[in-house]
Motif scaffolding. Sequence first.
Motif, short mmCIF file in Angstrom:
data_model
loop_
_atom_site.label_atom_id
_atom_site.label_comp_id
_atom_site.label_asym_id
_atom_site.label_seq_id
_atom_site.Cartn_x
_atom_site.Cartn_y
_atom_site.Cartn_z
N GLU A 1 -15.71 0.09 -18.02
CA GLU A 1 -14.18 -0.49 -18.22
C GLU A 1 -13.32 -0.38 -16.86
O GLU A 1 -12.54 -1.08 -16.84
N PHE A 2 -14.03 0.04 -15.90
CA PHE A 2 -13.33 0.15 -14.71
C PHE A 2 -13.78 -0.85 -13.64
O PHE A 2 -13.02 -0.92 -12.57
N SER A 3 -14.73 -1.75 -14.27
CA SER A 3 -15.57 -2.47 -13.21
C SER A 3 -14.47 -3.59 -12.36
O SER A 3 -14.86 -3.92 -11.32
N ASN A 4 -13.53 -4.24 -13.19
CA ASN A 4 -12.65 -4.91 -12.44
C ASN A 4 -11.27 -4.37 -12.21
O ASN A 4 -10.39 -5.07 -11.92
N PHE A 5 -11.31 -3.10 -11.99
CA PHE A 5 -10.16 -2.32 -11.17
C PHE A 5 -10.08 -2.55 -9.84
O PHE A 5 -10.89 -2.46 -9.10
N GLN A 6 -8.60 -3.29 -9.49
CA GLN A 6 -8.31 -3.72 -8.11
C GLN A 6 -7.56 -2.41 -7.41
O GLN A 6 -7.56 -2.58 -6.19
N GLY A 7 -7.14 -1.53 -8.31
CA GLY A 7 -6.25 -0.63 -7.40
C GLY A 7 -4.83 -0.91 -8.01
O GLY A 7 -4.30 -1.97 -7.12
N SER A 8 -4.10 -0.37 -8.84
CA SER A 8 -2.87 -0.57 -9.04
C SER A 8 -1.70 -0.38 -8.09
O SER A 8 -2.14 0.61 -7.25
N LYS A 9 -0.75 -0.82 -7.92
CA LYS A 9 0.45 -0.36 -7.01
C LYS A 9 0.59 1.10 -7.52
O LYS A 9 0.96 1.34 -8.70
N ILE A 10 0.75 1.77 -6.55
CA ILE A 10 1.14 3.27 -6.59
C ILE A 10 2.30 3.46 -6.51
O ILE A 10 3.07 3.20 -5.37
N VAL A 11 3.17 3.72 -7.54
CA VAL A 11 4.53 3.94 -7.74
C VAL A 11 5.00 5.25 -6.85
O VAL A 11 4.35 6.26 -6.78
N LYS A 12 6.15 5.12 -6.16
CA LYS A 12 6.35 6.36 -5.27
C LYS A 12 7.68 6.40 -5.62
O LYS A 12 8.49 7.42 -5.09
N GLN A 13 8.48 5.72 -6.47
CA GLN A 13 10.05 5.94 -6.79
C GLN A 13 10.10 6.34 -7.96
O GLN A 13 10.77 5.54 -8.80
N THR A 14 9.81 7.55 -8.29
CA THR A 14 10.21 8.12 -9.65
C THR A 14 11.54 8.63 -9.28
O THR A 14 12.07 8.79 -8.33
N LYS A 15 12.08 9.13 -10.61
CA LYS A 15 13.43 9.76 -10.25
C LYS A 15 13.41 10.94 -9.35
O LYS A 15 14.33 11.29 -8.47
N LEU A 16 12.46 11.86 -9.78
CA LEU A 16 12.32 13.11 -9.17
C LEU A 16 12.20 12.99 -7.60
O LEU A 16 12.87 13.54 -6.58
N ARG A 17 11.49 11.87 -7.21
CA ARG A 17 11.16 11.61 -5.72
C ARG A 17 12.62 11.32 -4.97
O ARG A 17 12.73 11.85 -3.99
N THR A 18 13.57 10.51 -5.58
CA THR A 18 14.65 10.10 -4.72
C THR A 18 15.41 11.43 -4.60
O THR A 18 15.90 11.60 -3.63
N ASN A 19 15.54 12.19 -5.84
CA ASN A 19 16.30 13.54 -5.56
C ASN A 19 15.51 14.22 -4.80
O ASN A 19 16.12 15.06 -3.78
N PHE A 20 14.32 14.32 -4.92
CA PHE A 20 13.44 15.34 -3.89
C PHE A 20 13.50 15.20 -2.51
O PHE A 20 13.74 16.01 -1.69
N ASP A 21 13.43 13.79 -2.05
CA ASP A 21 13.74 13.51 -0.78
C ASP A 21 15.14 13.59 -0.25
O ASP A 21 15.19 14.35 0.65
N GLU A 22 15.96 13.42 -1.05
CA GLU A 22 17.33 13.78 -0.62
C GLU A 22 17.25 15.48 -0.37
O GLU A 22 17.86 15.81 0.62
N TYR A 23 16.84 16.15 -1.10
CA TYR A 23 16.82 17.34 -1.49
C TYR A 23 16.37 18.01 0.15
O TYR A 23 16.61 18.88 0.63
#
Length: 426
Positions: A399-421
């Motif tokens: 099932e993964f044979s044509n997996f290209q590597g999805s874009k890895i999101v780094k912008q979750t809600k927590l991350r924005t706050n966490f970075d600010e933190y």
Amino acid sequence: MGYIAIYYLMIMDNPFLKYSKNNDYVIGDLKKLSSSYIPDTFPHRENQINSIAKILGSIINGGIASNILLYGKSGSGKTSSIIHVTNMLSEAVSGKLNSIYINCQIYDSQYSILVYIINSINVGEPQIPALGLPMDRIYFELIRRLKKSNKYTIIILDEIDKLIQKSGSDALYVNLKIVADSNSSIIGITNEASFINRLDARVQSRLNQESVIFPPYNAIELKDILNFRIDGVIKRGFIDDSAINLCAALGAQEHGDARKSIDLLRIAIDSVLREQKNKVTADDVFHARDKFEMNILKESIKTLPIHSKMVLLSVSLTQETDTELTVTGEIYENYKNISLELGFQPLTMRRISDLLNDLEDLGLISTNTRSLGRYGRTKFIKVMGSIENIKSYIMEDSEFSNFQGSKIVKQTKLRTNFDEYFDYKE
DNA sequence: ACTCCACAGGAAAATTGGGGTA
DNA sequence: TACCCCAATTTTCCTGTGGAGT
């Protein structure tokens, strides 16, 4: 003439036979070195076996045996012992015994267990489908076939705690009621000592009529067991004492796990035979352990459902890009992308939360729920073992044979706050 | 003391899909 | 073939929670 041809075929196809014929060191059946082999003697388990035999013994005189609960860590001989005892018992009553072994990790709903029991009772009637029938009919059919078989029935529920975990006490209660309605006993096997406390009272009193405890083996006992298994199979001197000691020690380290000790020794012997060396050493055992652990990892990943695989992949990829913030929200976002890329409808976060817990139970990831105060409360998740290996095992699925590597999101809600933190803190 | 984030995880409703029946 | 039953799986809805911020 024909016999000779078959004989050669067997030698060619069966690796064990090949070794046993070509090798001076192998003098018996290598099956004795498999951890699932049921020997006819159990060193250091005489007491437990006698207790069980005593309880079940009343069947021989036409009586009814109490239900039994067996406690002990994995590899402490619970399963082997009970199968051994029921085999002997079956012999003693000349086959007038249904002994049904069920692993509750595989059959984990009351429905699947009852169907399995029905289909295990051989009364010359058709099998029952694994889905679709009403419960009361299953129940009725089971009682009917039990009566028809006219034998005493022993139902062995291995890993019974898994059943409670998944289906609650009710599933067990139904089983116990059947026991009350027919000529049978239940034997529960669990490795969780606190298991009985999680049951409600009615189930508790019925199930816990008798209990037998299997304490962990110590290194000396494990050594005995290993020597007993080797005896008559492998020539003395082929296996270095240090190798046996190491197997015993590694097993003892792992809560006295005989299964592990035996498996390690077998794998070590196997590879030494294959490499045509003339002695099994401690080093070979160390190699066996590495191989063993890799196989377990590979096997448990291979058998994962597709969505679990995608979640695990998401954890791996997320952790790869940023070790600090592998938290549920981000894993979910990345999982969604992977799932969409592979053409699957993503499951809800609630479900993924459960899948993550399953992965933790399997020992593939470790989680740690932490609170970031104002910035919420979430699980911090890590994969166990090498990310590269895990990724490659997942990719083996077609099932993964044509997996290209999805874009890895780094912008979750927590991350924005966490970075600010963190910016704020610094 | 009180708020509120970002989830955890319980409960119940909704969907899924095999199997039976008319 | 249409339709109903069932258990299993998944979603929807929900309440609960630890601790930084105010």
